[in-house]
Design a protein around this motif. Structure first.
Motif, PDB file in Angstrom:
ATOM      1  N   THR A   1       0.838  -1.205   0.000  1.00 36.36           N
ATOM      2  CA  THR A   1       0.000   0.000   0.000  1.00 36.36           C
ATOM      3  C   THR A   1       0.869   1.248   0.000  1.00 36.36           C
ATOM      4  O   THR A   1       0.581   2.209  -0.722  1.00 36.36           O
ATOM      5  N   LEU A   2       1.930   1.245   0.787  1.00 35.31           N
ATOM      6  CA  LEU A   2       2.831   2.392   0.814  1.00 35.31           C
ATOM      7  C   LEU A   2       3.466   2.604  -0.550  1.00 35.31           C
ATOM      8  O   LEU A   2       3.580   3.750  -1.010  1.00 35.31           O
ATOM      9  N   ARG A   3       3.848   1.533  -1.204  1.00 40.49           N
ATOM     10  CA  ARG A   3       4.425   1.655  -2.547  1.00 40.49           C
ATOM     11  C   ARG A   3       3.395   2.221  -3.527  1.00 40.49           C
ATOM     12  O   ARG A   3       3.724   3.052  -4.375  1.00 40.49           O
ATOM     13  N   TYR A   4       2.153   1.762  -3.392  1.00 40.80           N
ATOM     14  CA  TYR A   4       1.085   2.270  -4.261  1.00 40.80           C
ATOM     15  C   TYR A   4       0.869   3.761  -4.021  1.00 40.80           C
ATOM     16  O   TYR A   4       0.762   4.533  -4.978  1.00 40.80           O
ATOM     17  N   TYR A   5       0.802   4.168  -2.775  1.00 35.80           N
ATOM     18  CA  TYR A   5       0.608   5.587  -2.466  1.00 35.80           C
ATOM     19  C   TYR A   5       1.752   6.425  -3.016  1.00 35.80           C
ATOM     20  O   TYR A   5       1.545   7.552  -3.462  1.00 35.80           O
ATOM     21  N   GLU A   6       2.957   5.885  -3.014  1.00 33.19           N
ATOM     22  CA  GLU A   6       4.085   6.601  -3.616  1.00 33.19           C
ATOM     23  C   GLU A   6       3.918   6.649  -5.138  1.00 33.19           C
ATOM     24  O   GLU A   6       4.114   7.699  -5.759  1.00 33.19           O
TER      25      GLU A   6
ATOM     26  N   LEU B   1     -12.401   5.033   6.032  1.00 29.79           N
ATOM     27  CA  LEU B   1     -13.732   5.632   6.061  1.00 29.79           C
ATOM     28  C   LEU B   1     -14.361   5.730   4.669  1.00 29.79           C
ATOM     29  O   LEU B   1     -15.446   6.278   4.514  1.00 29.79           O
ATOM     30  N   GLY B   2     -13.653   5.215   3.664  1.00 27.32           N
ATOM     31  CA  GLY B   2     -14.208   5.129   2.324  1.00 27.32           C
ATOM     32  C   GLY B   2     -13.974   6.325   1.426  1.00 27.32           C
ATOM     33  O   GLY B   2     -14.555   6.409   0.340  1.00 27.32           O
ATOM     34  N   PHE B   3     -13.130   7.254   1.837  1.00 26.16           N
ATOM     35  CA  PHE B   3     -12.845   8.409   0.981  1.00 26.16           C
ATOM     36  C   PHE B   3     -12.098   7.943  -0.265  1.00 26.16           C
ATOM     37  O   PHE B   3     -11.244   7.063  -0.213  1.00 26.16           O
ATOM     38  N   ALA B   4     -12.414   8.561  -1.386  1.00 21.60           N
ATOM     39  CA  ALA B   4     -11.743   8.272  -2.652  1.00 21.60           C
ATOM     40  C   ALA B   4     -10.323   8.846  -2.626  1.00 21.60           C
ATOM     41  O   ALA B   4     -10.020   9.754  -1.844  1.00 21.60           O
ATOM     42  N   ILE B   5      -9.492   8.325  -3.481  1.00 20.01           N
ATOM     43  CA  ILE B   5      -8.108   8.801  -3.573  1.00 20.01           C
ATOM     44  C   ILE B   5      -8.066  10.303  -3.848  1.00 20.01           C
ATOM     45  O   ILE B   5      -7.273  11.034  -3.252  1.00 20.01           O
TER      46      ILE B   5
END
Length: 130
Positions: A16-21, A55-59
């Motif tokens: 997930t951290l890699r994806y966020y980067e 909480l379901g917020f979109a990117i």
């Protein structure tokens, strides 16, 4: 700290951290060896994104929230506007789910649920949609 340590501290998978980067939400520094180096500010941003995603917020909403979090001149009204819009989406989903439940519950109740092949649920599903 390295990615594995950061992931452990904020309770998110390394993937997930890699994806966020990859999508530019959090861009950690790189050491001379090429390893990611997460600083305190990165962890704060990752926690914010992680909680918002829970909480379901979109990117895109997370991007907006991160921008507001980084802006010392932000108005809390801007944050509330994003959260209020998301709450409306949640309320609409709840409403839709209640309609689905109202349609499915009577079918479940009508099905005998025994060893016989006859099933009220399948019989209803096979009917033409009106």
């Amino acid at each position: 700290m390295k990615i594995s340590e950061a992931a452990k501290q904020i309770d998110l998978p390394v993937k997930t951290l890699r994806y966020y980067e990859e999508i530019g939400l959090v861009v950690p520094a790189r050491g001379s060896n090429g390893y990611r180096i997460y600083r305190d500010g990165d962890l704060i941003r990752l926690r914010l994104v992680g909680r918002a995603r829970q909480l379901g917020f979109a990117i895109d909403d997370c991007r907006s929230l991160l921008a507001l979090q980084a802006d010392d001149m932000r108005a809390s009204a801007d944050v509330k506007r994003i959260a209020t819009a998301h709450l409306a989406v949640i309320d609409e989903k709840i409403s839709q789910l209640q309609v689905l439940r109202g349609s499915l519950a009577p079918l479940v109740d009508a099905c005998r649920g025994d060893e016989e092949a006859d099933c009220a649920i399948l019989n209803d599903f096979a009917q033409p949609i009106s």
